[in-house]
Design a protein around this motif. Structure first.
Motif, PDB file in Angstrom:
ATOM      1  N   ARG A 167      42.454 -92.802  -8.870  1.00  0.00           N
ATOM      2  CA  ARG A 167      42.264 -94.651  -8.521  1.00  0.00           C
ATOM      3  C   ARG A 167      41.539 -95.290  -7.338  1.00  0.00           C
ATOM      4  O   ARG A 167      41.279 -95.162  -6.573  1.00  0.00           O
ATOM      5  N   LEU A 168      40.653 -96.860  -8.219  1.00  0.00           N
ATOM      6  CA  LEU A 168      40.087 -97.618  -6.969  1.00  0.00           C
ATOM      7  C   LEU A 168      40.940 -98.000  -6.247  1.00  0.00           C
ATOM      8  O   LEU A 168      40.514 -98.521  -5.368  1.00  0.00           O
ATOM      9  N   GLN A 296      30.591 -91.697  -4.429  1.00  0.00           N
ATOM     10  CA  GLN A 296      29.671 -93.043  -4.164  1.00  0.00           C
ATOM     11  C   GLN A 296      30.594 -94.849  -4.949  1.00  0.00           C
ATOM     12  O   GLN A 296      30.580 -94.976  -4.330  1.00  0.00           O
ATOM     13  N   ILE A 297      31.632 -93.819  -6.165  1.00  0.00           N
ATOM     14  CA  ILE A 297      31.875 -95.279  -6.821  1.00  0.00           C
ATOM     15  C   ILE A 297      33.194 -95.748  -5.545  1.00  0.00           C
ATOM     16  O   ILE A 297      33.859 -96.721  -5.529  1.00  0.00           O
ATOM     17  N   LYS A 298      33.889 -94.469  -6.401  1.00  0.00           N
ATOM     18  CA  LYS A 298      34.963 -94.906  -4.547  1.00  0.00           C
ATOM     19  C   LYS A 298      35.245 -95.362  -4.040  1.00  0.00           C
ATOM     20  O   LYS A 298      35.628 -96.404  -3.055  1.00  0.00           O
ATOM     21  N   HIS A 299      33.973 -95.288  -2.401  1.00  0.00           N
ATOM     22  CA  HIS A 299      33.197 -95.938  -1.307  1.00  0.00           C
ATOM     23  C   HIS A 299      32.754 -97.176  -1.501  1.00  0.00           C
ATOM     24  O   HIS A 299      33.394 -98.244  -0.908  1.00  0.00           O
ATOM     25  N   VAL A 300      32.258 -97.434  -2.937  1.00  0.00           N
ATOM     26  CA  VAL A 300      31.570 -98.574  -3.289  1.00  0.00           C
ATOM     27  C   VAL A 300      33.025 -99.587  -3.795  1.00  0.00           C
ATOM     28  O   VAL A 300      33.110-100.859  -2.934  1.00  0.00           O
ATOM     29  N   ALA A 301      34.097 -98.939  -4.609  1.00  0.00           N
ATOM     30  CA  ALA A 301      35.315-100.139  -4.791  1.00  0.00           C
ATOM     31  C   ALA A 301      36.005-100.327  -3.512  1.00  0.00           C
ATOM     32  O   ALA A 301      36.176-101.267  -2.862  1.00  0.00           O
ATOM     33  N   ALA A 302      35.492 -99.239  -2.168  1.00  0.00           N
ATOM     34  CA  ALA A 302      36.640 -99.578  -1.369  1.00  0.00           C
ATOM     35  C   ALA A 302      36.277-100.682  -0.333  1.00  0.00           C
ATOM     36  O   ALA A 302      36.485-101.686   0.671  1.00  0.00           O
ATOM     37  N   SER A 303      34.530-100.390  -0.308  1.00  0.00           N
ATOM     38  CA  SER A 303      34.378-101.409   0.455  1.00  0.00           C
ATOM     39  C   SER A 303      33.750-102.714  -0.123  1.00  0.00           C
ATOM     40  O   SER A 303      34.237-104.088   1.121  1.00  0.00           O
ATOM     41  N   LEU A 304      34.250-103.242  -1.460  1.00  0.00           N
ATOM     42  CA  LEU A 304      34.236-104.221  -1.892  1.00  0.00           C
ATOM     43  C   LEU A 304      35.701-105.022  -2.288  1.00  0.00           C
ATOM     44  O   LEU A 304      36.707-106.282  -2.248  1.00  0.00           O
ATOM     45  N   VAL A 310      45.393-102.237  -2.029  1.00  0.00           N
ATOM     46  CA  VAL A 310      45.964-100.917  -2.025  1.00  0.00           C
ATOM     47  C   VAL A 310      44.634 -99.901  -1.716  1.00  0.00           C
ATOM     48  O   VAL A 310      43.258-100.398  -2.046  1.00  0.00           O
ATOM     49  N   ALA A 311      44.742 -99.354  -0.918  1.00  0.00           N
ATOM     50  CA  ALA A 311      43.799 -98.520  -0.326  1.00  0.00           C
ATOM     51  C   ALA A 311      43.255 -97.759  -1.628  1.00  0.00           C
ATOM     52  O   ALA A 311      44.364 -96.803  -2.394  1.00  0.00           O
ATOM     53  N   PRO A 312      42.137 -96.959  -1.505  1.00  0.00           N
ATOM     54  CA  PRO A 312      41.536 -96.197  -2.658  1.00  0.00           C
ATOM     55  C   PRO A 312      42.379 -94.098  -2.585  1.00  0.00           C
ATOM     56  O   PRO A 312      41.941 -94.996  -1.620  1.00  0.00           O
ATOM     57  N   GLN A 313      42.838 -94.352  -4.232  1.00  0.00           N
ATOM     58  CA  GLN A 313      42.912 -92.557  -3.936  1.00  0.00           C
ATOM     59  C   GLN A 313      42.306 -91.806  -4.822  1.00  0.00           C
ATOM     60  O   GLN A 313      42.209 -92.323  -6.125  1.00  0.00           O
ATOM     61  N   GLU A 314      41.968 -91.212  -4.821  1.00  0.00           N
ATOM     62  CA  GLU A 314      40.859 -90.062  -6.058  1.00  0.00           C
ATOM     63  C   GLU A 314      41.908 -88.538  -6.288  1.00  0.00           C
ATOM     64  O   GLU A 314      42.680 -88.243  -5.635  1.00  0.00           O
ATOM     65  N   ALA A 315      41.942 -88.846  -6.990  1.00  0.00           N
ATOM     66  CA  ALA A 315      43.308 -87.485  -7.985  1.00  0.00           C
ATOM     67  C   ALA A 315      42.541 -86.487  -7.659  1.00  0.00           C
ATOM     68  O   ALA A 315      41.395 -86.535  -7.497  1.00  0.00           O
TER      69      ALA A 315
END
Length: 316
Positions: A167-168, A296-304, A310-315
């Protein structure tokens, strides 16, 4: 049986060690083997090569001409094997030469893909990046399974259960309208919103409903869609010069309020949050390069992400 069927990597390691140490006892010590086992391996190597490989010379041993020619190729094979298997365990973005391939929906924040490419090129300067459209013709499950795409990014009402999921972010559903739209002055209720002229993306496949229309259908409602466009990034400009209504995520809509004569209005229909995910196949789940890309995808999504998201979480 072919020659390749008779040779394994351990045999190549014995060959290289015996030829460089020029002593079976020292080779056995370095290899952590018993001397008879090294002697047996050397016998196999001699049979395969049709050459003694190592012969006595005075008190010691020296490689034959054929043995000398094998030292560097054997070293190359061992180095290549080490690189091959170590690369499966770790990924060094600064030196890697890899092609990342991803498919993404253009419903995403318009800053997301540009920022992702900028971030990837800075962190992994020698890697190539292929971005594919997540179009109505794209069978993203097949592309993930075949390895033509590493990651798919988009939003789904119910993400497919046969793929790994991260989840992003989640986003509030709002409406983007022209500054001249009557709802800016008068406001609207559910009936007025449903009757307004709506613009929507083309369906992912014939008969498919997107997030908005799927939710409306579950409530027994339908909006008045009078325009469809396959290019989501062009829709805000259409909204700016018409009475069309775009219903989408707040993060996407608010990117356009500073550059177009448009406003964001609350939606009078109660929608759940739009959830954005990255999906990947089991074939890349353990890949070091794949894991790095997903981080990196998760990091960029969080930065924007906007503060209310909601805070991003990865399964796992």
């Amino acid at each position: 049986m072919s020659m390749f069927d008779k040779i394994d990597l351990h045999l190549i390691r014995v060959l290289h060690t015996v030829l460089t140490e020029r002593n079976v006892s020292r080779a056995a010590l370095k290899l952590g083997m018993h001397q008879p086992a090294v002697s047996a391996a050397l016998k196999r190597l001699r049979e395969l090569a049709g050459d003694p490989l190592l012969v006595r010379s005075g008190a010691g041993m020296v490689p034959t001409v054929a043995g000398l020619r094998m030292i560097e190729p054997a070293a190359d094979i061992l180095r290549s094997a080490e690189v091959m298997f170590s690369d499966a365990r770790r990924f060094d973005p600064a030196t890697a030469r890899h092609t990342f391939s991803l498919a993404a929906s253009d419903y995403l924040d318009p800053f997301f893909l540009p920022q992702l490419v900028i971030h990837l090129k800075a962190a992994a300067p020698h890697c190539a990046i292929d971005i594919h459209a997540l179009s109505r013709d794209a069978d993203y499950r097949a592309h993930l399974a075949q390895g033509t795409v590493d990651v798919v990014i988009g939003n789904w009402v119910e993400p497919p259960g046969d793929l790994h999921l991260g989840r992003l972010f989640g986003d509030e559903v709002v409406c983007l309208v022209s500054n001249q739209h009557p709802a800016v002055r008068r406001g609207w209720d559910e009936a007025a919103w449903l009757a307004a002229e709506h613009v929507a993306p083309m369906p992912a496949y014939p008969g498919a409903r997107g997030f908005i229309d799927e939710h409306l259908a579950r409530k027994g409602l339908a909006r008045n869609i009078t325009a469809r466009c396959p290019h989501f990034g062009l829709i805000p400009a259409m909204v700016a010069g018409s009475l069309l209504v775009l219903t989408t995520g707040r993060q996407y809509a608010e990117r356009y309020t500073a550059v177009l004569p448009v406003q964001v209005l609350p939606c009078p229909v109660n929608f759940p949050r739009m959830m954005y995910y990255q999906l990947w196949h089991e074939r890349t789940h353990a890949s070091a390069a794949g894991r790095w890309l997903r981080e990196q995808i998760k990091h960029v999504a969080a930065s924007l992400r906007q503060p209310e998201h909601v805070a991003p979480q990865e399964a796992a």
